[in-house]
Design an enzyme around this catalytic site. Structure first.
Site, short mmCIF file in Angstrom:
data_model
loop_
_atom_site.label_atom_id
_atom_site.label_comp_id
_atom_site.label_asym_id
_atom_site.label_seq_id
_atom_site.Cartn_x
_atom_site.Cartn_y
_atom_site.Cartn_z
N HIS A 149 6.03 -5.22 12.08
CA HIS A 149 5.38 -3.90 12.01
C HIS A 149 5.06 -3.37 13.40
O HIS A 149 4.01 -2.78 13.65
CB HIS A 149 4.11 -3.96 11.15
CG HIS A 149 3.70 -2.62 10.64
ND1 HIS A 149 2.80 -1.79 11.28
CD2 HIS A 149 4.09 -1.93 9.55
CE1 HIS A 149 2.64 -0.68 10.59
NE2 HIS A 149 3.42 -0.72 9.53
N HIS B 129 0.85 -1.20 0.00
CA HIS B 129 0.00 0.00 0.00
C HIS B 129 0.88 1.24 0.00
O HIS B 129 2.08 1.18 0.30
CB HIS B 129 -0.97 -0.02 1.18
CG HIS B 129 -0.34 0.06 2.54
ND1 HIS B 129 0.57 -0.87 3.01
CD2 HIS B 129 -0.48 0.97 3.54
CE1 HIS B 129 0.93 -0.55 4.24
NE2 HIS B 129 0.32 0.57 4.58
N HIS C 297 1.56 3.79 1.83
CA HIS C 297 1.94 4.55 3.02
C HIS C 297 3.46 4.62 3.03
O HIS C 297 4.14 3.67 2.65
CB HIS C 297 1.41 3.92 4.30
CG HIS C 297 0.01 4.35 4.64
ND1 HIS C 297 -0.77 3.71 5.57
CD2 HIS C 297 -0.75 5.38 4.16
CE1 HIS C 297 -1.95 4.32 5.66
NE2 HIS C 297 -1.96 5.33 4.82
N ASP D 266 -0.10 -4.35 6.61
CA ASP D 266 -0.99 -3.59 7.49
C ASP D 266 -2.46 -3.95 7.29
O ASP D 266 -3.02 -3.76 6.21
CB ASP D 266 -0.80 -2.09 7.24
CG ASP D 266 0.62 -1.64 7.58
OD1 ASP D 266 1.51 -2.51 7.67
OD2 ASP D 266 0.83 -0.43 7.74
N ASP E 29 5.89 4.35 5.07
CA ASP E 29 6.77 3.36 5.69
C ASP E 29 6.81 2.06 4.90
O ASP E 29 7.53 1.12 5.28
CB ASP E 29 6.42 3.12 7.17
CG ASP E 29 4.98 2.69 7.38
OD1 ASP E 29 4.11 3.10 6.57
OD2 ASP E 29 4.70 1.96 8.34
N HIS E 30 6.08 2.00 3.79
CA HIS E 30 6.12 0.82 2.93
C HIS E 30 6.62 1.14 1.52
O HIS E 30 6.80 0.24 0.72
CB HIS E 30 4.74 0.17 2.85
CG HIS E 30 4.29 -0.38 4.16
ND1 HIS E 30 4.25 -1.72 4.43
CD2 HIS E 30 3.92 0.23 5.31
CE1 HIS E 30 3.85 -1.91 5.68
NE2 HIS E 30 3.64 -0.74 6.24
N HIS F 261 -7.12 -1.94 5.73
CA HIS F 261 -6.30 -0.91 6.39
C HIS F 261 -6.98 0.44 6.16
O HIS F 261 -8.13 0.50 5.72
CB HIS F 261 -4.89 -0.99 5.79
CG HIS F 261 -3.87 -0.18 6.52
ND1 HIS F 261 -3.80 -0.09 7.89
CD2 HIS F 261 -2.85 0.60 6.05
CE1 HIS F 261 -2.79 0.69 8.22
NE2 HIS F 261 -2.20 1.12 7.14
#
Lengths: 306, 306
Positions: B271, B62, B64, B213, B66-67, B142
């Site tokens: 995570h 996804h 976001h 997530d 941090d990914h 998520h």
């Protein structure tokens, strides 16, 4: 107060397990300015124990990845830390789109304002100013539109000479600010006392010039004349001069020449190609042109005293 | 051959000096798949001594930060390393714009093709397939559109039982492939010899499910039934269940329940919220539901044997 430059990364192009792309944290007159922001800068800031929320201005030299790919991560982290004061980002035209599209596509909700100051002038312009500091762009010559930045403390107030002042009984505490500002004192009988008889020179205004990716460009010399500290990129040794010119970079020798001709007080090198592992060869080459040259140290701070 | 999962980062949200956002390198049937790509992933890959050019497929769960914030840096580095083979990026709708606008604004010249496979289905779909492996999406729940991924080796060939084969003089080397494929053998006189009399079961086809997530989502259980290895996020302890639900995450207990109900062979957690420093509390909570649970180790590899 002193000027403090903390080197967060000083390698070119590709980050590795042991090298970090360009980023610097400057403390000038207690303003904390982040200069360039390669990938991993936020982690380097943590290692330097920097307080994220003291950084209000970020200056980006150009939109190449090794100078800007860490910016979105830092902006995102500031959100997660709950920042609520504006963040000012100075950089080349296009930087607003570069950041805003990423925030949009990652559905990030900004908890604070980001104010972009996009530069496109080919001349040196005033980029930022407050009561203590002014920042000018330094137009450079790279493969894409690039600016260095000149950070200058404004002229500092003169210091009161209390022994001299007390000889004139009538000079009141209310007059002190005028004296610090350099004004002469007019006595009640009309006599003018020269400011220099009542004050001494204040502390020196310090200055730092950041010359990011650029071909050898001697026309910047008048702009950076006499700065206390100069960072000038030196990606290659002079034996690779042709490659340097082709890729839009300078050699260590050229950095040294710029420092000498500009009469700066200290030169720090950086943006080294990953082909060099022992940076002393770059240092030695620059030192032949300008003796007071130093190598950057990771998370190391260079202090310049008043 | 075995299945090998190397954990490059397993923390949520904000990278720090000691924690890294999500990224994993999976070796399945000698295919190297990068799964998610938080900031700094390319440096973690170097620390893991991974060969960059063996990575041909990247799977992003996804959009976001941090990914995904490390993806542009990796793409850029692959250019600088002179890559000339295509790179396939599988991820949510929007990922192509996310990358291409950054390449455009940084005036990057791509030396290789980037092929985007944008996902938008809310159902599990076949994302990638070759002769050895297939990859399916695992729709998650998520705050934004998110998929996990299920990596499965295809059924492997049966092994020849040479002793049995030699009893039938007429079976030629040319017939071996048909036998490996499971076909019966028809003798010249028309007699049919059952494949199982001539071959034995081939090695086990291995599988890995990556559940990034997500809120607790038991309807993924049929999809991931019996996988050899399950990664399931466990951002919080169950005492923070309300916060987990609010932020779109799972608890360690929930990860354990999913693992148990799906009858997986091994569960690895990850995570973790930065609020936890001693991850054993998360491990212990998950273990109460599913005993064969392990913690991730940075640059550590989990091997699953055939």
């Amino acid at each position: 107060m002193s000027l403090e430059l903390t080197i967060l990364g000083f390698n070119s192009a590709v980050p590795t397990a042991f090298t970090h792309p360009t980023a610097q944290l400057l403390n000038i007159a207690e303003r904390y300015f982040l200069i360039d922001c390669g990938e991993g800068t936020q982690v380097q800031l943590r290692k330097a124990k920097a307080k994220f929320n003291r950084i209000n201005h970020i200056f980006i030299s150009h939109l190449h990845g090794d100078h800007v790919f860490g910016l979105i991560g830092l902006i995102s982290t500031l959100q997660l830390l709950g920042r609520d004061t504006p963040l000012y980002i100075h950089g080349p035209k296009g930087i607003e789109e570069f950041i805003m599209i990423q925030l949009k596509l990652t559905e990030s909700k900004c908890t604070y304002d980001i104010v972009f100051n996009e530069l496109s002038s080919k001349k040196s312009v005033l980029v930022f100013e407050d009561d203590k500091v002014e920042v000018f762009s330094i137009p450079l010559n790279h493969r894409v539109y690039t600016n260095g930045y000149l950070f200058k403390e404004k002229k500092k107030l003169r210091k009161l000479n209390m022994d001299a002042i007390q000889q004139y009984g009538e000079i009141d505490i209310c007059d002190y600010q005028n004296l610090k500002n350099g004004k002469d004192y007019v006595m009640e009988d009309g006599t003018i006392i020269d400011n220099e008889d009542l004050t001494v020179e204040g502390p020196r205004a310090l200055s730092y010039a950041y010359c990011s990716d650029t071909r050898y460009k001697p026309d910047i010399i008048p702009l950076i004349k006499g700065v206390d500290l100069l960072y000038h990129e030196s990606t290659f040794l002079h034996e690779a001069k042709e490659l340097a010119t082709y890729t839009g970079h300078s050699t260590a020798k050229e950095a040294g020449i710029i420092a000498r001709e500009a009469g700066v007080k200290k030169l720090v090198l950086g943006h080294f190609s990953n082909r060099y592992h022992d940076y002393s060869v770059l240092l030695n080459e620059a030192k032949l042109e300008f003796e007071n040259t130093v190598l950057p140290r990771l998370i190391g701070t260079i202090k310049i005293k008043e």
